[in-house]
Design an enzyme around this catalytic site. Structure first.
Site, PDB file in Angstrom:
ATOM      1  N   PRO A 332       0.820  -1.215   0.000  1.00 48.87           N
ATOM      2  CA  PRO A 332       0.000   0.000   0.000  1.00 48.87           C
ATOM      3  C   PRO A 332       0.851   1.260   0.000  1.00 48.87           C
ATOM      4  O   PRO A 332       1.972   1.279   0.517  1.00 48.87           O
ATOM      5  CB  PRO A 332      -0.815  -0.122   1.299  1.00 48.87           C
ATOM      6  CG  PRO A 332      -0.039  -1.066   2.151  1.00 48.87           C
ATOM      7  CD  PRO A 332       0.633  -2.023   1.217  1.00 48.87           C
ATOM      8  N   CYS A 333       0.312   2.318  -0.593  1.00 50.01           N
ATOM      9  CA  CYS A 333       1.011   3.610  -0.614  1.00 50.01           C
ATOM     10  C   CYS A 333       0.789   4.372   0.684  1.00 50.01           C
ATOM     11  O   CYS A 333       1.714   4.984   1.219  1.00 50.01           O
ATOM     12  CB  CYS A 333       0.546   4.434  -1.810  1.00 50.01           C
ATOM     13  SG  CYS A 333       1.020   3.731  -3.392  1.00 50.01           S
TER      14      CYS A 333
END
Length: 531
Positions: A332-333
């Site tokens: 995930p960012c």
């Protein structure tokens, strides 16, 4: 002789199946391999490399739609587009359908001529060779929904059996469209410390605007596996008044408020869609387990702050190290959220591992605002500032239409004052460290001929500086870290120099007058100019 598929753009991201086929398969946000396995199980032979009709398979997200359509102009044998997969509420199928049904309309943004898919905010560059009419006449589009749809096999089988095999559209000639590139994409970045950029503005839109300008001007060219990016590291943005921007101001830069509202709902949804490795909502509310039960981290933060409003442990990590550093992990960012009460308000600090500035940053901020509102309402606190730290913040110069707009935004940035995107009005940007009042005691009546600088905030005197030289006072003020804005420092330096020069001029006038009247006893009648 039949045409074989030849990509003009993003060939490394496409999977060719039967190069002479007449169908392009779009998997949207779902992994290609997952979609392939599903289709092979429900419609055997659909992806046969010799007899199947599917020529090529590709994801479609980000800003790649224009490149896809250019590939289709170059490959007129592809007559049908079929989409299967997760759209995540981003509206890509609707945009493709609108292009084929409604076409393009002329548009401008920051003076940059563009084309817009009618009824949407999807922007394309203006390229004379791009024959939209030919594509619209020669293509069909069908969205079959998610991979998990129970009727997918029956629907896809029926579609493959009924889609006409008409041969290449138009005259069968390939149309080569050269997507324009900005010459400045290869220019050297302006010098700066790429680790030290910070933006503080009131609204999300104002922060995004300055951040775009900074990244265009100072982002360092970086070669990634997927191409060149202009990058800033650890960019910090403080949104002092995190409120929604007007729909009009968002639309003016190519964003849709309804799309943002959908994202606000999705980021709080714990459900994990089929064949998607992660969502932020799932990481927040349905990923971690404690004693065999799923942990809703939002609930946990609310409990922590309700028990101790001054707690410094209301901290969430969306990055699961054990899972996300492995091969094929989700990565995930958005990585962390930290909630903290300050001055009676609930503040939120978020960190992102990587951030696409032109397409994702502003929408991500709306998701953060939704999370902050949810927690604030449940703990009974008003919302305060949101801080966003992007470890790798980047602009993709190959994102044709959006990069052209970013360049136009940078060229139009001529003032550091606060700007209201709805009214177009500029207002003086106030330094949070306070303001200065500059004067002198050089009135010709016994003063010491000194500069006087009062540092104030809300009328309260913080410190009084006195001296004969502007440079000396400037160094003393800088040592006190009393100025935080570059524009404020430039103004203050100019004021100090102006008053020092005025005193020097008055001393010269008095000396000249004294020499002329020496021995007569005449008084010095010079007066100071208005200040």
């Amino acid at each position: 002789m039949s045409l074989a598929f030849e990509p003009l753009y993003y060939g490394e991201r496409l999977k060719q199946v039967n190069p002479t086929g007449d169908i392009g398969l779009i998997t949207l946000w779902s992994p290609q391999a997952t979609v392939e396995r599903k289709l092979e199980s429900v419609v055997p032979g659909a992806l046969d490399p010799t007899t199947g009709r599917v020529a090529v398979i590709a994801n479609l997200y980000g800003d790649g739609m224009f490149a896809m359509l250019c590939n289709l102009l170059y490959n007129p044998q592809i007559r049908h587009l079929v989409a299967v997969g997760q759209d995540l509420g981003l509206g890509v199928p609707e945009e493709i359908a609108a292009f084929l049904d409604e076409g393009l309309e002329e548009s401008t943004m920051f003076g940059q001529p563009l084309q817009r898919i009618a009824g949407t905010n999807r922007l394309f560059p203006v390229v004379p060779e791009f024959d939209a009419a030919r594509l619209r006449a020669g293509l069909t589009f069908h969205y079959l929904g998610k991979v998990s749809e129970p009727s997918l096999g029956d629907r896809l089988g029926a579609l493959l059996a009924t889609l006409p095999a008409d041969g290449p559209h138009g005259d069968g000639e390939r149309v080569e469209v050269v997507i324009p590139t900005d010459d400045s994409a290869s220019r050297s970045h302006q010098p700066s410390d790429p680790f030290a950029h910070q933006v503080t503005r009131a609204s999300p839109m104002e922060c995004w605007h300055e951040l775009v300008v900074r990244t265009v001007r100072f982002g360092q060219p970086t070669e990634l596996a997927k191409g060149t990016r202009f990058e800033l590291l650890n960019a910090k943005v403080v949104i002092t008044d995190p409120r929604p921007d007007s729909p009009e101001s968002l639309k003016a830069v190519g964003f849709d408020i309804e799309r943002f509202h959908h994202y606000e709902q999705a980021i709080l949804d714990p459900a994990l869609p089929d064949n998607i490795s992660y969502t932020y909502g799932n990481r927040l509310r349905g990923h971690y387990e404690v004693n065999g039960e799923l942990l809703d981290t939002i609930d946990a933060v609310v409990t922590r702050l309700s028990e101790d409003p001054e707690s410094r442990t209301a901290y969430i990590s969306l990055w699961d190290t054990a899972a996300d550093l492995g091969a094929g992990a989700g990565r995930p960012c958005l990585t962390t959220l930290f909630f903290r009460r300050h001055a009676g308000q609930l503040t939120l600090t978020a960190t992102y591992r990587a951030h696409n500035l032109l397409t994702a940053w502003l929408m991500n901020v709306y998701g953060l605002m939704a999370i902050q509102r949810t927690v604030a309402e449940r703990v009974g606190m008003p919302v305060g500032p949101i801080t966003v730290i992007s470890h790798s913040l980047s602009i993709d110069p190959s994102s044709t239409s959006r990069y052209a707009v970013a360049r136009a935004m940078e060229a139009g940035w001529t003032l550091d004052d606060d700007h209201d995107p709805d009214t177009g009005k500029y207002t003086l940007r106030e330094d949070p460290n306070g303001y200065f009042v500059v004067s002198t005691d050089d009135d010709g009546n016994g003063g010491r001929g000194e500069l006087i600088v009062e540092h104030r905030i809300d009328g309260l005197l913080l410190k009084r500086y006195t001296g004969h030289r502007a440079g000396d006072l400037g160094r003393e003020i800088a040592a006190d870290m009393a100025v935080s804005l570059v524009s404020h420092a430039i103004w203050l330096g100019g004021e100090l120099q102006k008053y020092e020069s005025a005193m020097a001029a008055r001393r010269g006038v008095r000396a000249s007058a004294g020499a002329q009247t020496q021995g007569t006893g005449a008084a010095d009648t010079s007066t100071a100019p208005p200040r």
